[in-house]
Design a protein around this motif. Structure first.
Motif, short mmCIF file in Angstrom:
data_model
loop_
_atom_site.label_atom_id
_atom_site.label_comp_id
_atom_site.label_asym_id
_atom_site.label_seq_id
_atom_site.Cartn_x
_atom_site.Cartn_y
_atom_site.Cartn_z
N PRO A 3 1.04 -1.23 0.42
CA PRO A 3 0.07 -0.33 0.14
C PRO A 3 0.89 1.34 0.50
O PRO A 3 0.87 1.91 -1.19
N ALA A 4 1.42 1.00 0.72
CA ALA A 4 2.81 2.65 0.64
C ALA A 4 3.36 2.94 -0.54
O ALA A 4 3.46 4.14 -1.57
N LYS A 5 3.62 2.19 -1.72
CA LYS A 5 4.27 1.79 -2.84
C LYS A 5 3.37 2.26 -3.75
O LYS A 5 3.61 3.12 -5.01
N ALA A 6 2.05 1.51 -3.73
CA ALA A 6 1.43 1.99 -4.12
C ALA A 6 0.71 3.32 -4.02
O ALA A 6 0.48 3.64 -5.17
N ASP A 7 0.46 4.08 -2.65
CA ASP A 7 0.26 5.86 -3.00
C ASP A 7 1.61 6.50 -3.27
O ASP A 7 1.62 7.24 -4.52
N ALA A 8 2.42 5.93 -3.14
CA ALA A 8 3.76 6.89 -3.56
C ALA A 8 3.92 6.66 -5.32
O ALA A 8 4.12 7.89 -5.88
N THR A 9 3.20 5.91 -5.99
CA THR A 9 3.11 5.85 -6.75
C THR A 9 1.90 6.58 -8.32
O THR A 9 2.04 7.69 -8.35
N ARG A 10 1.30 6.67 -7.03
CA ARG A 10 0.31 7.20 -7.13
C ARG A 10 0.33 8.31 -7.07
O ARG A 10 -0.29 9.29 -8.11
N ARG A 11 1.39 8.88 -5.97
CA ARG A 11 1.92 10.21 -6.27
C ARG A 11 1.97 10.86 -7.17
O ARG A 11 2.12 12.36 -7.50
N ARG A 12 2.66 10.23 -7.26
CA ARG A 12 3.95 10.56 -8.43
C ARG A 12 3.19 10.60 -9.64
O ARG A 12 3.39 11.62 -10.46
N LEU A 13 2.23 9.80 -10.57
CA LEU A 13 1.74 10.37 -11.40
C LEU A 13 0.74 11.48 -11.25
O LEU A 13 0.81 12.15 -12.00
N LEU A 14 0.20 12.12 -10.11
CA LEU A 14 -0.86 12.94 -10.03
C LEU A 14 0.60 14.65 -10.30
O LEU A 14 -0.40 15.24 -10.48
N ASP A 15 1.18 13.74 -9.43
CA ASP A 15 2.39 14.96 -9.33
C ASP A 15 2.94 15.05 -10.91
O ASP A 15 2.97 16.31 -11.22
N ALA A 16 3.18 14.13 -11.90
CA ALA A 16 3.74 14.91 -12.94
C ALA A 16 1.92 15.58 -13.50
O ALA A 16 2.74 15.74 -15.34
N ALA A 17 0.88 14.62 -13.65
CA ALA A 17 -0.30 15.10 -13.95
C ALA A 17 -0.16 16.16 -13.64
O ALA A 17 -0.39 16.87 -14.99
N THR A 18 -0.32 16.80 -13.15
CA THR A 18 -0.60 18.25 -12.32
C THR A 18 0.78 19.45 -13.62
O THR A 18 -0.44 20.34 -14.31
N GLU A 19 1.42 18.84 -13.45
CA GLU A 19 2.33 19.72 -14.42
C GLU A 19 2.27 19.71 -16.05
O GLU A 19 1.98 20.57 -16.80
N ASP A 20 1.85 18.52 -16.18
CA ASP A 20 1.93 18.55 -17.56
C ASP A 20 0.05 19.10 -17.66
O ASP A 20 0.04 19.63 -18.65
#
Length: 191
Positions: A3-20
């Motif tokens: 769950p911690a790794k999944a949350d970190a992956t989801r957060r990285r996706l949200l951060d990258a998507a925010t920028e894009d």
């Protein structure tokens, strides 16, 4: 995946998507670019969010909720609320760009709509303030909230006038805050 790794992956996706999304809009954003920036493959992105619009919705909700959480609504002090919104929009230009892109591209952003529970609570508080005589009763609470939000965005990147940035002199921000506060007070608060 833990769950911690999944949350970190989801957060990285949200951060990258925010920028894009903030830079290119929904139509111009690229899933390949977002996945690469987040260090994941496209299949993972689709597994988390379904499609590009699902990802945009998650990004938009994240930022809209962050601003809503950072800016407590007080129907008995609308001027202070407007100033707090100004400061939040100044600190979160990404949200302003996301809202602007969504409007330009005809994407419904339910996080800011009256059916959203947080917005509905603000409207109830405004209605109560109207009944108690603290807020003018001649306007619908939805219109009051929309106008205050728009006033707070007057100097944002979405404005045709001038864009405020955190690099502006403190005196400029203070002048804008005073103008916003006085205008909201005179427009909506019963004396």
């Amino acid at each position: 995946m833990s769950p911690a790794k999944a949350d970190a992956t989801r957060r990285r996706l949200l951060d990258a998507a925010t920028e894009d999304f903030a830079a290119h809009g929904v139509a111009g954003a690229r899933v390949d670019r977002i996945a690469a920036a987040a260090g994941v493959n496209k299949a993972q992105l689709y597994a988390y969010f379904g499609d590009k619009l699902g990802l945009f919705d998650a990004v938009f909700r994240l930022h809209a909720d962050a601003v809503a959480d950072a800016v407590p609504f007080t129907a008995t002090d609308l001027a202070a609320y407007a100033v707090r919104l100004y400061d939040a929009f100044l600190a979160r230009p990404d949200l302003v760009r996301l809202v602007t892109w969504a409007k330009l591209e005809g994407i419904h952003t339910g996080s800011l709509a009256p059916g959203n529970p947080a917005v509905a609570a603000k409207l109830r508080a405004l209605s109560e303030a109207q009944r108690n005589g603290g807020v003018i009763a001649s306007l619908d609470p939805q219109d009051i909230l929309a106008l205050i939000t728009s006033m707070a965005l007057t100097w944002s990147a979405a404005s045709p006038y001038a864009t405020a940035t955190q690099d502006d002199r403190p005196e400029e921000h203070d002048r804008r805050r005073r103008a916003l506060s006085e205008t909201v007070r005179r427009s909506f608060v019963r004396s």
